[in-house]
Design a protein around this motif. Structure first.
Motif, PDB file in Angstrom:
ATOM      1  N   GLN A 153      72.449  63.035  36.909  1.00  0.00           N
ATOM      2  CA  GLN A 153      71.879  63.685  38.093  1.00  0.00           C
ATOM      3  C   GLN A 153      71.278  65.026  37.703  1.00  0.00           C
ATOM      4  N   ARG A 154      70.072  65.294  38.180  1.00  0.00           N
ATOM      5  CA  ARG A 154      69.371  66.541  37.895  1.00  0.00           C
ATOM      6  C   ARG A 154      68.957  67.179  39.217  1.00  0.00           C
ATOM      7  N   THR A 155      69.352  68.416  39.436  1.00  0.00           N
ATOM      8  CA  THR A 155      68.964  69.104  40.656  1.00  0.00           C
ATOM      9  C   THR A 155      67.487  69.492  40.601  1.00  0.00           C
ATOM     10  N   TRP A 156      66.953  69.908  41.761  1.00  0.00           N
ATOM     11  CA  TRP A 156      65.520  70.164  41.869  1.00  0.00           C
ATOM     12  C   TRP A 156      65.295  71.272  42.886  1.00  0.00           C
ATOM     13  N   GLU A 157      64.345  72.179  42.617  1.00  0.00           N
ATOM     14  CA  GLU A 157      64.018  73.219  43.579  1.00  0.00           C
ATOM     15  C   GLU A 157      62.507  73.265  43.811  1.00  0.00           C
ATOM     16  N   SER A 158      62.139  73.609  45.034  1.00  0.00           N
ATOM     17  CA  SER A 158      60.759  73.880  45.389  1.00  0.00           C
ATOM     18  C   SER A 158      60.693  75.249  46.053  1.00  0.00           C
ATOM     19  N   GLY A 159      59.643  76.015  45.756  1.00  0.00           N
ATOM     20  CA  GLY A 159      59.465  77.318  46.367  1.00  0.00           C
ATOM     21  C   GLY A 159      59.872  78.447  45.442  1.00  0.00           C
ATOM     22  N   SER A 160      59.529  79.674  45.841  1.00  0.00           N
ATOM     23  CA  SER A 160      59.850  80.836  45.012  1.00  0.00           C
ATOM     24  C   SER A 160      59.798  82.092  45.854  1.00  0.00           C
ATOM     25  N   PHE A 161      60.376  83.170  45.303  1.00  0.00           N
ATOM     26  CA  PHE A 161      60.303  84.494  45.907  1.00  0.00           C
ATOM     27  C   PHE A 161      59.534  85.419  44.977  1.00  0.00           C
ATOM     28  N   LEU A 162      58.986  86.479  45.556  1.00  0.00           N
ATOM     29  CA  LEU A 162      58.261  87.455  44.743  1.00  0.00           C
ATOM     30  C   LEU A 162      59.216  88.268  43.885  1.00  0.00           C
ATOM     31  N   LYS A 163      60.414  88.581  44.433  1.00  0.00           N
ATOM     32  CA  LYS A 163      61.387  89.398  43.730  1.00  0.00           C
ATOM     33  C   LYS A 163      62.707  88.647  43.607  1.00  0.00           C
ATOM     34  N   LEU A 216      77.499  74.470  43.237  1.00  0.00           N
ATOM     35  CA  LEU A 216      76.899  75.485  44.096  1.00  0.00           C
ATOM     36  C   LEU A 216      77.945  76.465  44.611  1.00  0.00           C
ATOM     37  N   ALA A 217      79.085  75.950  45.042  1.00  0.00           N
ATOM     38  CA  ALA A 217      80.144  76.829  45.553  1.00  0.00           C
ATOM     39  C   ALA A 217      80.671  77.746  44.463  1.00  0.00           C
ATOM     40  N   LYS A 218      80.664  77.281  43.228  1.00  0.00           N
ATOM     41  CA  LYS A 218      81.139  78.103  42.123  1.00  0.00           C
ATOM     42  C   LYS A 218      80.210  79.290  41.871  1.00  0.00           C
ATOM     43  N   TRP A 219      78.895  79.065  41.958  1.00  0.00           N
ATOM     44  CA  TRP A 219      77.951  80.085  41.524  1.00  0.00           C
ATOM     45  C   TRP A 219      77.417  80.967  42.644  1.00  0.00           C
ATOM     46  N   LEU A 220      77.558  80.560  43.908  1.00  0.00           N
ATOM     47  CA  LEU A 220      77.084  81.414  45.002  1.00  0.00           C
ATOM     48  C   LEU A 220      77.710  82.815  44.974  1.00  0.00           C
ATOM     49  N   PRO A 221      79.023  82.943  44.731  1.00  0.00           N
ATOM     50  CA  PRO A 221      79.625  84.287  44.742  1.00  0.00           C
ATOM     51  C   PRO A 221      79.497  85.047  43.416  1.00  0.00           C
ATOM     52  N   SER A 222      78.748  84.529  42.459  1.00  0.00           N
ATOM     53  CA  SER A 222      78.813  85.068  41.101  1.00  0.00           C
ATOM     54  C   SER A 222      78.096  86.396  40.924  1.00  0.00           C
ATOM     55  N   GLY A 223      77.195  86.757  41.836  1.00  0.00           N
ATOM     56  CA  GLY A 223      76.478  88.012  41.687  1.00  0.00           C
ATOM     57  C   GLY A 223      75.257  87.941  40.793  1.00  0.00           C
ATOM     58  N   ILE A 224      74.872  86.751  40.339  1.00  0.00           N
ATOM     59  CA  ILE A 224      73.685  86.621  39.498  1.00  0.00           C
ATOM     60  C   ILE A 224      72.456  86.353  40.369  1.00  0.00           C
ATOM     61  N   LYS A 225      71.284  86.622  39.811  1.00  0.00           N
ATOM     62  CA  LYS A 225      70.072  86.445  40.602  1.00  0.00           C
ATOM     63  C   LYS A 225      69.825  84.963  40.871  1.00  0.00           C
ATOM     64  N   HIS A 226      69.019  84.698  41.905  1.00  0.00           N
ATOM     65  CA  HIS A 226      68.901  83.332  42.417  1.00  0.00           C
ATOM     66  C   HIS A 226      68.349  82.361  41.371  1.00  0.00           C
ATOM     67  N   THR A 227      67.429  82.795  40.509  1.00  0.00           N
ATOM     68  CA  THR A 227      66.888  81.875  39.510  1.00  0.00           C
ATOM     69  C   THR A 227      67.952  81.452  38.499  1.00  0.00           C
ATOM     70  N   ASP A 228      68.815  82.397  38.104  1.00  0.00           N
ATOM     71  CA  ASP A 228      69.906  82.048  37.195  1.00  0.00           C
ATOM     72  C   ASP A 228      70.914  81.140  37.886  1.00  0.00           C
ATOM     73  N   LEU A 229      71.160  81.395  39.165  1.00  0.00           N
ATOM     74  CA  LEU A 229      72.098  80.551  39.910  1.00  0.00           C
ATOM     75  C   LEU A 229      71.639  79.093  39.897  1.00  0.00           C
ATOM     76  N   PHE A 230      70.348  78.868  40.183  1.00  0.00           N
ATOM     77  CA  PHE A 230      69.865  77.489  40.218  1.00  0.00           C
ATOM     78  C   PHE A 230      69.914  76.847  38.835  1.00  0.00           C
ATOM     79  N   GLU A 231      69.643  77.627  37.795  1.00  0.00           N
ATOM     80  CA  GLU A 231      69.732  77.079  36.436  1.00  0.00           C
ATOM     81  C   GLU A 231      71.166  76.704  36.101  1.00  0.00           C
ATOM     82  N   ASN A 232      72.116  77.560  36.483  1.00  0.00           N
ATOM     83  CA  ASN A 232      73.526  77.277  36.213  1.00  0.00           C
ATOM     84  C   ASN A 232      73.992  76.033  36.950  1.00  0.00           C
TER      85      ASN A 232
END
Length: 541
Positions: A242-252, A213-229
């Motif tokens: 170990q597999r990460t997991w997300e719930s929720g979404s944004f419109l943009k 997470l610390a590696k990809w937060l400053p990367s400048g990519i959109k949030h969906t790509d960040l979570f995939e990375n």
């Protein structure tokens, strides 16, 4: 009562605009838990360090961070109050918690450092409902809210808690609103908290989720790509445990960093051409480290993971005293001036079929390595990928077979022993004829066929199956009978035969050595030979 309390705090924040922050975060790391009087929770070695790592990453991209280490339940309340008062309506709010967490009656609780877990009646004094943090961010009017839960560590021993969920982990959280909840592990599963050994063999005192997470937060990519990375990187760091997991979404799409970067998911960019590291800033991506993963998408949506091999110098070949040394392995110094990516496994049949549309293999199975492919066949695969409208790689990169030097450099991963795993090898470590081990008398099984890729442990750069399973074609022509190509970025350009490395499932262990060389005609096919693609810079070869 609690809702009214939150609303009153929000009114205070709204009337105090000087306190509000466009980007504000609350970061809590709890490492130490009481063990006197039968405390039920053990200490967690990484959580405070993980919180500090996330705080630094968020500060680099403009977040005002409120932090707490080893916070009791009451301290967490105080920090939350401060946090709520500083959330700006229409801004971005982030909560990150690393520590013990548990699920009870389908609700998740984040444990303060005072938690002993001895009685259900004390849960309210020892832990905060995770939903409290989520509701606080949304009620304060944040346009984007993120709740990062790096806390599904282990199940406590308390009898009252084990009635609710056996095996540990947290419950999924489905809330209405502009919020994303990111879990370090899937619902009902535990997250790792032990120090990591990176692909370069460096001990890192951070959990895999925090590191990714610390590696990809400053990367400048959109949030969906960040979570995939993050998900892909945690998968590599934990070897699929170990597999990460997300719930929720944004419109943009949302970008954590002000500098927005369009990048193929899991492809760190820009790539470095120098061995010298850069100084990370809020608008740059750190250089890949040895073993860092990149996932590319082949035609048909089939994925391939590659691992980064940094530029460097090594001694190619084997010393004269190495058991089974051959004259064509006499040592030479080699410098690789540019980093490259190498597929984590041999090309699988699923990957081959996605690109070529057929399957020549003798042993059939999508996760088995493709075999009975000649050097010419492998080149056709590479050519077809490079000719595709989207070859899956970042700009400035192309597909290739690795040179012999690149292959051996990646196989050794910084070692100078006969095998990447040391001075001996048994068939519990690689797929070969187990009756012929190396450097030991310990025999093992002989599968008499290929094994699914990734069946054996990785080397120090996270690469799998470089020893055994199937041998792997290299780019080179056979360079002389008794000498290796040395120097800078060597590649064999003379000879009648093509080289391959690594040994196959039928082989004796000495053919699996990092330095062992084999060769044959470019048209030769055998069910013990496959290949492993590489990604190199376009000015390379």
């Amino acid at each position: 009562m609690k809702t009214a309390f939150f609303l009153s705090l929000i009114l205070v924040a709204a009337s105090s605009p000087l306190l509000a922050e466009q980007k504000v975060a609350l970061v809590i790391g709890n490492t130490t838990y009481p063990d006197e009087d039968g405390g039920d929770y053990g200490d967690l070695p990484n959580c405070v360090r993980d919180a500090e790592l996330i705080s630094t990453a968020l500060q680099k991209i403009g977040f005002s961070v409120i932090s707490a280490s080893n916070a009791t339940r009451s301290m967490m309340d105080e920090k939350l109050t401060d946090f709520e008062n500083r959330i700006q309506k229409g801004g971005t709010a982030v909560v990150y918690f690393a520590g013990h967490g548990l699920e009870y009656e389908k609700r998740n609780y984040l444990l303060g450092s005072n938690a002993k877990g001895q009685a259900r009646s004390r849960l309210g004094e020892e832990a905060m409902d995770a939903e409290t943090f989520a509701v606080a961010m949304m009620a304060a009017g944040a346009a984007q809210s993120f709740l990062f839960l790096d806390c599904c560590r282990e199940k406590p021993n308390s009898e009252w808690a084990t009635r609710s969920r056996k095996g540990g982990g947290l419950e999924d959280m489905k809330l209405t609103g502009d919020i994303i909840i990111s879990f370090a592990a899937r619902p009902g599963e535990n997250a790792q908290d032990q120090p990591l050994v990176t692909g370069a063999g460096v001990l890192v005192n951070h959990g895999p989720y925090a590191q990714a997470l610390a590696k990809w937060l400053p990367s400048g990519i959109k949030h969906t790509d960040l979570f995939e990375n993050v998900r892909q990187e945690v998968d590599v760091l934990t070897k699929g445990q170990q597999r990460t997991w997300e719930s929720g979404s944004f419109l943009k799409p949302f970008f954590f960093s002000e500098t927005q970067t369009s990048v193929t998911p899991l492809a760190p960019a820009p790539m470095a051409t120098s061995a010298q590291p850069s100084t990370p800033t809020a608008s740059t991506v750190t250089f890949p480290k040895a073993g860092d993963p990149m996932t590319v998408t082949l035609p048909g949506g089939v994925k391939m993971i590659l691992c980064y091999c940094p530029p460097g110098t090594f001694t190619m070949g084997s010393p004269a005293g190495e058991m089974s040394h051959n004259d064509d392995e006499n040592q030479v110094p080699v410098t690789l001036s540019q980093g490259f990516w190498l597929a984590q496994t041999e090309c699988t049949q699923a990957q081959w079929m996605a690109v070529m549309g057929n399957n020549p293999s003798h042993f059939k199975g999508e996760t088995l390595p493709v075999e009975q492919v000649s050097w010419n066949d492998a080149q056709n695969f590479i050519t077809r990928l490079n000719g595709a409208t989207n070859n899956g790689l970042p700009d400035g990169w192309k597909w290739s077979l690795p040179t012999e030097a690149q292959w051996e450099y990646a196989c050794r991963a910084g070692t100078d022993t006969p095998m990447a795993f040391g001075k001996s090898l048994v068939s519990a470590q690689a797929n070969f004829h187990g009756s012929h081990p190396y450097g030991t008398t310990e025999t093992g099984p002989f599968l008499e066929k290929t094994a699914p890729v990734g069946s054996y442990k990785p080397n120090d750069w996270a690469l799998l199956d470089l020893h055994g399973n199937v041998a792997e074609w290299c780019q080179d022509l056979r360079f002389g009978e008794t000498k290796l190509p040395g120097g800078t970025d060597p590649v064999g350009t003379e000879g009648l035969f093509r080289s391959y490395r690594g040994g196959g499932w039928t082989g004796s262990s000495h053919t699996l050595r990092s330095a062992h060389r084999s060769w044959n005609e470019a048209t030769y096919r055998e069910n013990t030979i496959g290949f492993r693609p590489a990604a190199v810079q376009t000015n390379n070869r």
